[in-house]
Design a protein around this motif. Structure first.
Motif, PDB file in Angstrom:
ATOM      1  N   UNK A   1      -2.097  16.157  60.003  1.00 12.91           N
ATOM      2  CA  UNK A   1      -1.521  15.128  60.260  1.00 12.91           C
ATOM      3  C   UNK A   1      -0.195  15.800  60.982  1.00 12.91           C
ATOM      4  N   UNK A   2       0.449  16.583  60.384  1.00 12.31           N
ATOM      5  CA  UNK A   2       1.812  17.117  60.903  1.00 12.31           C
ATOM      6  C   UNK A   2       1.353  17.847  62.350  1.00 12.31           C
ATOM      7  N   UNK A   3       0.158  18.481  62.410  1.00 10.50           N
ATOM      8  CA  UNK A   3       0.053  19.135  63.838  1.00 10.50           C
ATOM      9  C   UNK A   3      -0.305  18.199  64.752  1.00 10.50           C
ATOM     10  N   UNK A   4      -1.065  17.108  64.433  1.00  8.64           N
ATOM     11  CA  UNK A   4      -1.398  15.880  65.586  1.00  8.64           C
ATOM     12  C   UNK A   4      -0.109  15.314  66.311  1.00  8.64           C
ATOM     13  N   UNK A   5       1.062  15.137  65.235  1.00 10.43           N
ATOM     14  CA  UNK A   5       2.053  14.647  65.481  1.00 10.43           C
ATOM     15  C   UNK A   5       2.916  15.607  66.500  1.00 10.43           C
ATOM     16  N   UNK A   6       2.835  16.665  66.249  1.00 11.35           N
ATOM     17  CA  UNK A   6       3.634  17.996  66.964  1.00 11.35           C
ATOM     18  C   UNK A   6       3.181  17.870  68.288  1.00 11.35           C
ATOM     19  N   UNK A   7       1.562  17.878  68.431  1.00 13.99           N
ATOM     20  CA  UNK A   7       0.808  18.036  69.635  1.00 13.99           C
ATOM     21  C   UNK A   7       1.385  16.932  70.509  1.00 13.99           C
ATOM     22  N   UNK A   8       1.387  15.881  70.068  1.00 13.17           N
ATOM     23  CA  UNK A   8       1.497  14.315  70.761  1.00 13.17           C
ATOM     24  C   UNK A   8       3.357  14.502  71.176  1.00 13.17           C
ATOM     25  N   UNK A   9       4.068  14.892  70.418  1.00 17.41           N
ATOM     26  CA  UNK A   9       5.524  15.049  70.893  1.00 17.41           C
ATOM     27  C   UNK A   9       5.650  15.998  72.148  1.00 17.41           C
ATOM     28  N   UNK A  10       5.158  17.078  71.845  1.00 21.10           N
ATOM     29  CA  UNK A  10       5.111  17.903  72.974  1.00 21.10           C
ATOM     30  C   UNK A  10       4.552  17.717  74.220  1.00 21.10           C
ATOM     31  N   UNK A  11       3.412  16.849  74.098  1.00 21.90           N
ATOM     32  CA  UNK A  11       2.914  16.345  75.395  1.00 21.90           C
ATOM     33  C   UNK A  11       3.687  15.127  76.108  1.00 21.90           C
ATOM     34  N   UNK A  12       4.360  14.260  75.325  1.00 20.61           N
ATOM     35  CA  UNK A  12       4.891  13.213  75.833  1.00 20.61           C
ATOM     36  C   UNK A  12       6.142  12.908  74.879  1.00 20.61           C
ATOM     37  N   UNK A  13       7.257  13.487  75.122  1.00 21.83           N
ATOM     38  CA  UNK A  13       8.423  13.360  74.158  1.00 21.83           C
ATOM     39  C   UNK A  13       9.186  12.092  74.288  1.00 21.83           C
ATOM     40  N   UNK A  14       8.509  11.155  75.292  1.00 20.85           N
ATOM     41  CA  UNK A  14       9.152   9.701  75.434  1.00 20.85           C
ATOM     42  C   UNK A  14       8.426   8.616  74.508  1.00 20.85           C
ATOM     43  N   UNK A  15       6.935   8.812  74.233  1.00 24.69           N
ATOM     44  CA  UNK A  15       6.480   8.012  73.546  1.00 24.69           C
ATOM     45  C   UNK A  15       6.973   7.865  72.020  1.00 24.69           C
TER      46      UNK A  15
END
Length: 480
Positions: free
Chosen positions: A196-210
Motif C-alpha cells: 500500500x505504501x509503495x503504491x502511494x509513493x509511486x503515484x506521488x512521484x508520478x503526479x505530485x499534484x493529484x
C-alpha cells in the motif's frame, strides 16, 4: 443493465454559469465532441443543476460514467448536471494493461476528453485493486521483487500519463476485510502491508499534484471495518506515506443511512485528511413505491448534508445517475431503483432531495418531481378486449398534483409475461417485463387535475393479469 427507451428531446433553460460553460465548450469542440454534449438534457425547465449548486457550496457533485455512454441522452445529462466524472471500468488494471507492458488507453482517454470538453474534474479509479486484474497478472507466478516492480511500474505509467489532469486518484481500492483486517489479495499475500505504501509513493512521484486516496466500501459507519481503515491510515501517516484522502463508497439500502456517518467522516478529516463519498447509490426492494421513493429522497438528502457538514468532505460521486444503467439489479436480484434518475432519464424524488440539501428551493413550477408535494398521479388500466393470445388495453393518467406535468413517462412491470406489440398516443418500449410509455409531441403536458390517455395491443399466454403498480416520471401512482 436496463434498455434506454426512445424519447422526444426537450430544451431546458440553463443558469448563467451553465449556459456560459455550454457556449464556451461548443465553440471549441470538434464535431465529435459537439455530438457528445449537443443533446438537450431531458429535464423540466425549472430543474436545478446539481454541479452549480454543489460548486456554490464549495463541493463537487459527480457521477461514474462508462465510455460507451458519452453521447445521446446519457452523455447530455452527465455533462449538464455533474461537475466530476469517474471512469466506471476504463481505468482499472484489466482495461488499461491487458497484456504485460502493453497499455490500451482508448476508453480512459475518451473519459478524459469528455471531462475536458465539459469543464469537469476527473477521479481516477483505480490503480491497485484485487479485482478486475488482467489474466496474466491474476494467474501469473512472480517473485516478490518482480511483483512489487510490476505494481509500481503500472502505477507510475498510468499516473504519469494523466499527470496534471486527474484531480483525485483511488490509489488502493478495497484493501480491507469486513473485520478490519487486510484482505488477502495477490499483493498483500506476497508483499504484506508495504504494498500500500509503495503504491502511494509511486503515484506521488508520478503526479505530485493529484490527491491520493484509499477507497473502500462498508466503512460508512463506525465499526470494525472503518476502525481497521482508521488504524491503517494512521500507520501510513506515521510512515510518512503521501496519503491525502479517504474515499467512502457508500452503497446503501433505503432507510439505512448510518447514524454515525457524519461523525465517521469527521474523525478521518480530523487526521488532516480529505474525505469524499465516491460511489453513492441507495437501493430498494422493487417495485419502487411512493413510500420507498420518499425514503430514498430523504436518504440522498441526509448523505449530502453529512458531506456539507464536514469541511474537508470534497464532494460526492453517484455510481451511475440513471436506473437504466445501474449495476444494482444484476448484483442484488429484486433490488434496484438506486440512482437519482429513473430508467427514462427523468429526475426522481432523490434528485430533488440532493438539490434541496445543496440549497435549492422548489419554486412550484413543476420541477419538484414529487419533492415539494406539487406532483401526484393516478392511473386507470383497463383491458378493452382479449382473444386467443392477444389483447387491447387502455391507460388513463391523471395528474393529481397542483402543478402541470411537462413531459411524462409511465412505467410498469408485466406480472404474467405480457408484451406490447403496437401502441397509440404514446411510444412504448419494453425490456424484459419492464414496460415504459413515453408521451408524443402533442400530449406531453398534463395540466393539474388533467388527464391523458393512450392505448396498445399486446400479446399474452397463460394469464393476462393487469399490472399492479405504475410510476409517472419516477413517482409511484395510485390506481384509479
Amino acid at each position: 443493465m436496463g434498455t434506454i427507451g426512445t424519447r422526444t428531446a426537450r430544451l431546458r433553460v440553463l443558469p448563467r454559469a451553465a449556459a456560459t460553460r455550454a457556449a464556451t465548450a461548443l465553440s471549441a469542440l470538434t464535431a465529435v465532441a459537439v455530438a457528445m454534449v449537443g443533446l438537450a438534457a431531458p429535464a423540466h425547465a425549472a430543474d436545478p443543476v446539481l454541479r452549480d449548486l454543489a460548486t456554490a457550496k464549495g463541493k463537487y457533485y459527480g457521477t461514474a460514467l462508462p465510455a460507451g455512454r458519452l453521447t445521446g441522452t446519457h452523455g447530455s445529462v452527465a455533462a449538464a448536471q455533474f461537475g466530476s466524472v469517474t471512469a466506471e471500468n476504463e481505468m482499472k488494471w484489466g482495461s488499461v494493461e491487458p497484456t504485460r507492458g502493453s497499455f490500451s488507453w482508448t476508453g480512459a482517454d475518451q473519459i478524459m476528453s469528455f471531462a475536458a470538453a465539459n469543464g469537469q474534474k476527473v477521479r481516477g479509479h483505480t490503480l491497485v485493486w484485487h479485482s478486475q486484474l488482467p489474466n496474466w497478472l491474476a494467474n501469473g507466478t512472480f517473485g516478490n521483487d518482480e511483483l512489487r516492480t510490476i505494481m509500481t511500474d503500472h502505477v507510475t505509467t498510468q499516473t504519469a500519463r494523466y499527470k496534471g489532469r486527474i484531480d483525485q486518484w483511488d490509489v488502493v481500492n478495497e484493501a480491507l476485510n469486513e473485520d478490519g483486517t487486510l484482505r488477502a489479495s495477490k499483493f498483500y499475500t506476497q508483499l504484506g502491508e508495504s504494498y500500500i505504501a509503495d503504491a502511494f509513493r509511486a503515484a506521488r512521484a508520478a503526479d505530485p499534484a493529484a490527491k491520493l486516496y484509499i477507497n473502500d466500501y462498508n466503512t460508512d459507519a463506525t465499526g470494525a471495518k472503518s476502525n481497521g481503515l482508521y488504524s491503517l491510515v494512521q500507520r501510513l501517516q506515521a510512515q510518512g506515506v503521501p496519503i491525502d484522502g479517504v474515499g467512502f463508497q457508500t452503497h446503501l439500502i433505503i432507510g439505512q443511512v448510518p447514524a454515525t456517518f457524519q461523525a465517521n467522516l469527521q474523525r478521518f478529516a480530523d487526521l488532516g485528511l480529505d474525505v469524499a463519498i465516491t460511489e453513492l447509490d441507495i437501493r430498494m426492494t422493487l417495485p419502487a413505491t411512493t413510500e420507498r421513493l420518499a425514503q430514498q429522497k430523504a436518504d440522498f438528502k441526509a448523505v449530502t448534508n453529512a458531506c456539507l457538514a464536514v469541511a474537508r468532505c470534497k464532494g460526492i460521486t453517484v455510481w451511475g445517475f440513471s436506473d437504466a444503467v445501474s449495476w444494482v439489479p444484476d448484483v442484488f436480484p429484486g433490488q434496484g431503483a438506486a440512482t437519482p434518475y429513473n430508467e427514462n432519464y427523468q429526475p426522481k424524488p432523490a434528485y430533488y432531495g440532493i438539490a434541496e440539501a445543496l440549497g435549492w428551493t422548489d419554486d412550484g413550477s413543476g420541477g419538484g418531481g414529487g419533492g415539494g408535494g406539487t406532483t401526484g398521479c393516478a392511473v386507470t388500466y383497463a383491458n378493452q378486449s382479449q382473444w386467443n393470445t392477444g389483447f387491447t388495453a387502455s391507460v388513463t393518467i391523471k395528474n393529481t398534483g397542483s402543478s402541470p406535468v411537462n413531459g411524462w413517462n409511465l412505467g410498469w412491470t408485466w406480472p404474467s409475461g405480457q408484451s406490447v406489440t403496437s401502441a397509440w398516443n404514446a411510444t412504448i418500449t419494453q425490456s424484459g417485463a419492464q414496460a415504459t410509455a413515453v408521451n408524443l409531441s402533442y400530449n406531453a403536458a398534463i395540466a393539474a387535475g388533467g388527464t391523458v390517455n393512450f392505448g396498445f395491443n399486446g400479446a399474452w399466454s397463460g394469464t393476462n393479469t393487469a399490472p399492479s403498480a405504475f410510476t409517472l416520471n419516477g413517482t409511484a401512482c395510485t390506481l384509479g
